[in-house]
Design a protein around this motif. Structure first.
Motif, PDB file in Angstrom:
ATOM      1  N   ASN A  97     -12.922   7.059  -9.637  1.00 56.64           N
ATOM      2  CA  ASN A  97     -11.567   7.819 -10.137  1.00 56.64           C
ATOM      3  C   ASN A  97     -10.293   7.966  -9.531  1.00 56.64           C
ATOM      4  O   ASN A  97      -9.465   8.715 -10.053  1.00 56.64           O
ATOM      5  CB  ASN A  97     -12.348   8.567 -11.785  1.00 56.64           C
ATOM      6  N   ALA A  98     -10.098   7.020  -8.299  1.00 58.88           N
ATOM      7  CA  ALA A  98      -9.140   7.939  -8.043  1.00 58.88           C
ATOM      8  C   ALA A  98      -8.662   6.451  -7.418  1.00 58.88           C
ATOM      9  O   ALA A  98      -9.033   6.090  -6.109  1.00 58.88           O
ATOM     10  CB  ALA A  98      -9.199   8.669  -7.014  1.00 58.88           C
ATOM     11  N   PRO A  99      -7.708   5.462  -8.224  1.00 57.63           N
ATOM     12  CA  PRO A  99      -7.960   3.990  -7.510  1.00 57.63           C
ATOM     13  C   PRO A  99      -6.843   4.252  -6.230  1.00 57.63           C
ATOM     14  O   PRO A  99      -5.991   4.920  -6.325  1.00 57.63           O
ATOM     15  CB  PRO A  99      -7.436   2.654  -8.487  1.00 57.63           C
ATOM     16  N   GLY A 100      -6.636   2.956  -5.044  1.00 60.56           N
ATOM     17  CA  GLY A 100      -5.029   3.292  -4.939  1.00 60.56           C
ATOM     18  C   GLY A 100      -3.715   2.267  -5.498  1.00 60.56           C
ATOM     19  O   GLY A 100      -3.384   1.896  -6.340  1.00 60.56           O
ATOM     20  N   VAL A 101      -3.110   2.971  -5.014  1.00 64.08           N
ATOM     21  CA  VAL A 101      -2.130   2.656  -6.312  1.00 64.08           C
ATOM     22  C   VAL A 101      -0.793   2.365  -5.030  1.00 64.08           C
ATOM     23  O   VAL A 101      -0.541   2.357  -3.899  1.00 64.08           O
ATOM     24  CB  VAL A 101      -1.073   4.165  -6.437  1.00 64.08           C
ATOM     25  N   THR A 137       1.296  -0.984  -0.018  1.00 68.10           N
ATOM     26  CA  THR A 137      -0.218  -0.436   0.116  1.00 68.10           C
ATOM     27  C   THR A 137       1.064   1.117   0.221  1.00 68.10           C
ATOM     28  O   THR A 137       1.690   1.357   0.868  1.00 68.10           O
ATOM     29  CB  THR A 137      -0.868   0.109   1.382  1.00 68.10           C
ATOM     30  N   SER A 138       0.605   1.813  -0.074  1.00 66.25           N
ATOM     31  CA  SER A 138       0.934   3.036  -1.513  1.00 66.25           C
ATOM     32  C   SER A 138       0.682   4.370  -1.307  1.00 66.25           C
ATOM     33  O   SER A 138       1.258   4.970  -0.720  1.00 66.25           O
ATOM     34  CB  SER A 138       2.240   3.268  -2.762  1.00 66.25           C
ATOM     35  N   TRP A 139      -0.305   4.792  -2.507  1.00 63.17           N
ATOM     36  CA  TRP A 139      -0.678   6.126  -2.061  1.00 63.17           C
ATOM     37  C   TRP A 139      -2.087   5.722  -2.925  1.00 63.17           C
ATOM     38  O   TRP A 139      -2.046   5.035  -3.410  1.00 63.17           O
ATOM     39  CB  TRP A 139       0.280   7.181  -2.327  1.00 63.17           C
ATOM     40  N   GLY A 140      -2.299   7.537  -2.934  1.00 59.99           N
ATOM     41  CA  GLY A 140      -3.806   7.659  -3.629  1.00 59.99           C
ATOM     42  C   GLY A 140      -3.965   8.310  -3.857  1.00 59.99           C
ATOM     43  O   GLY A 140      -3.801   9.765  -2.736  1.00 59.99           O
ATOM     44  N   ARG A 141      -5.774   9.403  -4.280  1.00 57.63           N
ATOM     45  CA  ARG A 141      -6.261  10.571  -4.132  1.00 57.63           C
ATOM     46  C   ARG A 141      -7.564  10.361  -3.257  1.00 57.63           C
ATOM     47  O   ARG A 141      -8.461   9.733  -3.229  1.00 57.63           O
ATOM     48  CB  ARG A 141      -6.329  11.214  -5.699  1.00 57.63           C
ATOM     49  N   GLY A 142      -7.048  10.776  -1.493  1.00 58.56           N
ATOM     50  CA  GLY A 142      -8.286  10.403  -0.856  1.00 58.56           C
ATOM     51  C   GLY A 142      -8.060   8.696  -0.379  1.00 58.56           C
ATOM     52  O   GLY A 142      -7.696   8.483  -0.936  1.00 58.56           O
TER      53      GLY A 142
END
Length: 264
Positions: free
Chosen positions: A242-246, A232-237
């Motif tokens: 339209n803001a998946p986890g990266v 688990t690294s980053w994401g928008r909110g």
């Protein structure tokens, strides 16, 4: 910082105090009864369901890579070197009850983190091996980098929410690189060779969140065994459409992780 990393501010404050890295105003803890049964859109994990899960005292997650080494995210730690300021809690889903707690002795932070190569991974060596707890193998090829993944952690159950007492879990579908980058903004910074995306693009609703950083994204391999494919690294909110986890693509860094683990 090029993105919103999924770490816990409260945990970072506690860790900083523990190792003398500075002070900050104390954060207000959530009420004892404020426990929600989902990571974001998930359910509570059963005791022993994911026994290799680790909670780190700086407010991040991780997984047992060896009996004495935890694999987590680079953005959860400050640097490579001796470090006795982190406590790992292993072997329980309830942070208030049971489990084994072991202090750290050393941290290795990926030297390519925050470069164009990517590499949001780190290793935390513990003072002693943890007996009776299985490890989570990591993917060494891209064979398992698609499909439906499992995520788990003690992070917030909603964007901006409190950290959780109980381990929570959910499932998220793979999102290909082009679709992941299509919303633009911070997703223009996606590093396809180093990162994987997962989540419900159209509806959101299920995701990792702040405090889940460093925890594993995993699935079953061809033999039905658990294997870690992401960190688990980053994401928008959290859990927005339209803001998946990266997630760090573990297979890309498998050799570097193994080499570092042998050295520390």
């Amino acid at each position: 910082m090029r993105f919103r990393e999924r770490c816990s501010l409260l945990g970072i404050i506690a860790a900083a105090a523990a190792v003398g890295l500075g002070t900050a105003a104390p954060a207000q803890a959530a009420p004892a009864g404020d426990v929600q049964p989902y990571i974001v859109g998930g359910t509570r994990a059963a005791q022993g369901e994911f026994p290799w899960m680790v909670r780190l005292s700086m407010g991040c997650g991780g997984a047992m890579y060896t009996p004495q080494i935890v694999l987590t995210a680079a953005h959860c730690v400050s640097r490579t070197g001796p470090n006795t300021g982190i406590t790992a809690t292993v072997g329980t889903v309830d942070l208030n009850s049971g489990g084994t707690r072991v202090r750290s002795t050393y941290v290795h932070r990926s030297p390519t983190y925050n470069t164009s190569t990517g590499g949001d991974w780190a290793l935390v060596k513990l003072a002693s091996p943890v007996s009776g707890v299985p490890t989570l193998p990591i993917a060494t090829t891209t064979a398992y980098n698609s499909g439906t993944f499992d995520i788990a952690g003690w992070g917030a159950a909603r964007e901006g929410g409190a950290q959780q007492r109980y381990l929570l879990k959910a499932k998220v579908p793979f999102v290909d690189d082009a679709t992941c980058a299509s919303p633009g903004g911070i997703y223009n910074d996606l590093i396809p060779r180093a990162e994987l995306c997962a989540g419900n693009m159209a509806s959101g609703g299920v995701d990792t969140c702040q405090g889940d950083s460093g925890g594993p994204m995993f699935r079953r391999d061809g033999s039905g065994n658990w294997i870690q494919v992401g960190i688990t690294s980053w994401g928008r909110g959290c859990a927005r459409p339209n803001a998946p986890g990266v997630y760090t693509e573990v297979s890309t860094f498998a050799s570097a992780i193994a080499d570092a683990a042998r050295r520390i």
